[in-house]
Enzyme design. Structure first.
Site, mmCIF file in Angstrom:
data_model
loop_
_atom_site.group_PDB
_atom_site.id
_atom_site.type_symbol
_atom_site.label_atom_id
_atom_site.label_comp_id
_atom_site.label_asym_id
_atom_site.label_seq_id
_atom_site.Cartn_x
_atom_site.Cartn_y
_atom_site.Cartn_z
ATOM 1 N N TRP A 1 0.830 -1.219 0.000
ATOM 2 C CA TRP A 1 0.000 0.000 0.000
ATOM 3 C C TRP A 1 0.853 1.253 0.000
ATOM 4 O O TRP A 1 0.471 2.265 -0.586
ATOM 5 C CB TRP A 1 -1.019 -0.031 1.131
ATOM 6 C CG TRP A 1 -2.006 -1.135 0.890
ATOM 7 C CD1 TRP A 1 -2.171 -2.262 1.631
ATOM 8 C CD2 TRP A 1 -2.918 -1.251 -0.216
ATOM 9 N NE1 TRP A 1 -3.130 -3.062 1.066
ATOM 10 C CE2 TRP A 1 -3.604 -2.470 -0.061
ATOM 11 C CE3 TRP A 1 -3.225 -0.449 -1.322
ATOM 12 C CZ2 TRP A 1 -4.572 -2.910 -0.969
ATOM 13 C CZ3 TRP A 1 -4.194 -0.875 -2.224
ATOM 14 C CH2 TRP A 1 -4.854 -2.090 -2.045
ATOM 15 N N ASP B 1 -1.986 6.518 6.249
ATOM 16 C CA ASP B 1 -3.035 5.689 5.670
ATOM 17 C C ASP B 1 -3.457 4.713 6.766
ATOM 18 O O ASP B 1 -2.701 3.817 7.147
ATOM 19 C CB ASP B 1 -2.460 4.937 4.457
ATOM 20 C CG ASP B 1 -3.434 3.904 3.885
ATOM 21 O OD1 ASP B 1 -4.548 3.759 4.416
ATOM 22 O OD2 ASP B 1 -3.044 3.237 2.895
ATOM 23 N N LYS C 1 -13.441 -1.384 5.924
ATOM 24 C CA LYS C 1 -12.964 -2.349 6.916
ATOM 25 C C LYS C 1 -13.573 -2.037 8.289
ATOM 26 O O LYS C 1 -14.332 -2.832 8.819
ATOM 27 C CB LYS C 1 -11.448 -2.340 6.972
ATOM 28 C CG LYS C 1 -10.852 -2.723 5.609
ATOM 29 C CD LYS C 1 -9.437 -2.264 5.468
ATOM 30 C CE LYS C 1 -8.968 -2.164 4.050
ATOM 31 N NZ LYS C 1 -9.115 -3.355 3.230
#
Ligand code: PMP
Length: 363
Positions: free
Chosen positions: A103, A173, A197
Site C-alpha cells: 500500500w 493511511d 474495513k
C-alpha cells in the site's frame, strides 16, 4: 439470525450485526420521513442530520480536536495516494516516505508522478515481513510531510508507536486500523481511510485533517481534488455517498455505545492474542511477523513449510465450516484472518478450534 457465517474478509468486511439490523429496520422508511436514506436529497433536513451525527460520532470516538476537519469523500484510499501529494507538497521539500509494503508502494507510484520524495525507511529487503525500528527511520527534518501506513493489511504488520515528526505533518493511511485503537490525533496532519474495513461499506473515504494544511494547495488544482473544496462544502460540494455515510454513522455510534475506541482496542488486542497464541503453540502453523510488529487487525499465518496445497485445503474446509475469507492476499499467498472491530470473539474462537482440528488431521 443463525444463518450468518464468520467473515474474515480483509475488506469489504464484517459489519456489526446490530448496525445491519438497524439499517434493515430503517431501510424503506427512515425515521418516519416516508422514504429510504437512499432516496432522499443530500440537502434534506434528514440527511443533514445524518451528516452531523456522522461527524460528531467520529469526533467523539477519536477525540478529534476542533482545528481538524472530518471529511467523507469518494475515490477510496487510492485517490488519497494522489490527493495528499497534490495538496500538501511544498516546492523544494521532498516528502519522507516510510515504505512498509504494497500500500505504501501504491502511494509511492503516485508521489513519483507528482512530487519529489525520499524513502525515510524501507523493509523491502525483508519482504516487508517486519517494520522499521525507530532508529532505522531517517527523517530529513524539512520534508513537506512524513508519509506512512499504520497497518499493512496484506503482510499483517502494524505500528504500535508513531514516529515523532515535530512540526512536520505526519500523514497516515489508516485504512485497515482506523477506529480500532486510541490515537492522539494532534500528532497527525492528515489521516485517511477507505471505509470498507472498520467504518462501513466501500465508497466512502474518511479524511481527518488539520484544516490549515488545506491552504497549501494551489487554487489551480481541479476543484474536486482540493481538500479546501470539501472542507468549505462540509463534504457536500457534490452529491456525497449518502447511504455509505449513513452506515458509517451507525457504525461509529455503535462503537461509542460499546465504550469507544479504547474499549474496542482492549477487545481487539485480546482477540488477536487468542489467534497468535494458537498459531505459536501449534507447530503446524507459523506467523512470519515478529511479535512486536504483529497486526491486531490482519493476522497473517502459514502452514509450516509453506505448503500451498495444504493451505488451499484449509481455506476450502474452513469455508465449508462457515469460516469465510481466510485466503491470504494473492500477492503473498498463505492465510489471513482479518478481525476488525465488528468481528466477534466467537468467530476467533471458532477459527482456533478449526485450526487445531485441521492440524491434528493433517499433521
Ligand atoms: N491502504 C490500505 C492499507 C488498504 O488496506 C487498502 C485496501 N485494502 C487501500 C489502501 C486501498 O483502498 P481503496 O480500495 O479504498 O482504494
Amino acid at each position: 439470525m443463525t444463518d450468518r457465517i464468520f467473515n474474515f474478509s480483509a475488506g469489504p468486511s464484517a459489519l456489526p450485526l446490530p448496525v445491519l439490523e438497524k439499517a434493515q429496520k430503517e431501510l424503506v422508511n427512515y425515521a418516519g420521513c416516508g422514504m429510504s436514506v437512499m432516496e432522499m436529497s443530500h440537502r434534506s433536513k434528514e440527511f443533514s442530520g445524518i451528516m452531523e451525527r456522522a461527524d460528531s460520532g467520529m469526533r467523539q470516538a477519536l477525540n478529534i480536536p476542533d482545528d481538524y476537519s472530518v471529511l467523507f469523500l469518494q475515490g477510496g484510499a487510492s485517490l488519497q495516494f494522489a490527493m495528499v501529494p497534490m495538496n500538501l507538497y511544498q516546492q523544494g521539500k521532498p516528502v519522507d516516505i516510510i515504505h512498509t509494503g504494497s500500500w505504501t508502494k501504491k502511494a509511492i507510484t503516485e508521489h513519483k508522478k507528482l512530487v519529489e520524495f525520499k524513502l525515510a525507511a524501507t523493509t523491502e529487503e525483508d519482504k516487508f515481513l517486519r517494520l522499521p525500528k525507530p532508529e532505522e527511520i531517517n527523517l530529513s527534518g524539512d520534508a513537506s510531510y512524513v508519509y506512512m501506513c499504520s497497518n499493512n493489511t496484506i503482510v499483517g504488520t502494524q505500528f504500535k508507536q508513531f514516529p515523532e515528526t515535530g512540526d512536520i505533518p505526519l500523514v497516515a493511511d489508516m485504512s485497515s486500523d482506523i477506529l480500532s485503537r486510541k490515537l492522539d490525533i494532534s500528532k497527525f496532519g492528515l489521516i485517511f481511510a477507505g471505509a470498507q474495513k472498520n467504518i462501513g461499506p466501500s465508497g466512502v473515504t474518511l479524511v481527518i485533517m488539520r484544516k490549515d494544511l488545506a491552504d497549501r494547495a494551489a487554487e489551480t488544482l481541479p476543484t474536486m481534488m482540493q481538500y479546501r473544496t470539501h472542507i468549505k462544502g462540509g463534504s457536500m460540494f457534490n452529491t456525497p455517498p449518502t447511504y455509505g455515510i449513513y452506515i458509517a454513522m451507525l457504525v461509529v455510534e455503535w462503537i461509542n455505545e460499546q465504550g469507544g475506541v479504547s474499549a474496542m482496542e482492549k477487545i481487539n488486542v485480546a482477540k488477536a492474542q487468542i489467534l497468535y497464541d494458537a498459531i505459536d503453540q501449534n507447530d503446524f502453523f507459523y506467523c512470519p511477523i515478529p511479535t512486536a510488529d504483529r497486526s491486531s487487525m490482519n493476522v497473517v499465518f502459514r502452514v509450516t513449510g509453506d505448503k500451498e496445497d495444504v493451505e488451499k485445503t484449509f481455506v476450502e474446509q474452513a469455508t465449508a465450516a462457515g469460516l469465510s475469507g481466510l485466503k491470504g492476499h494473492r500477492s503473498v499467498g498463505g492465510l489471513r484472518a482479518s478481525i476488525y472491530n465488528a468481528h466477534p470473539v466467537e468467530g476467533v474462537k471458532a477459527l482456533v478450534s478449526f485450526m487445531n482440528d485441521f492440524a491434528k488431521k493433517n499433521g
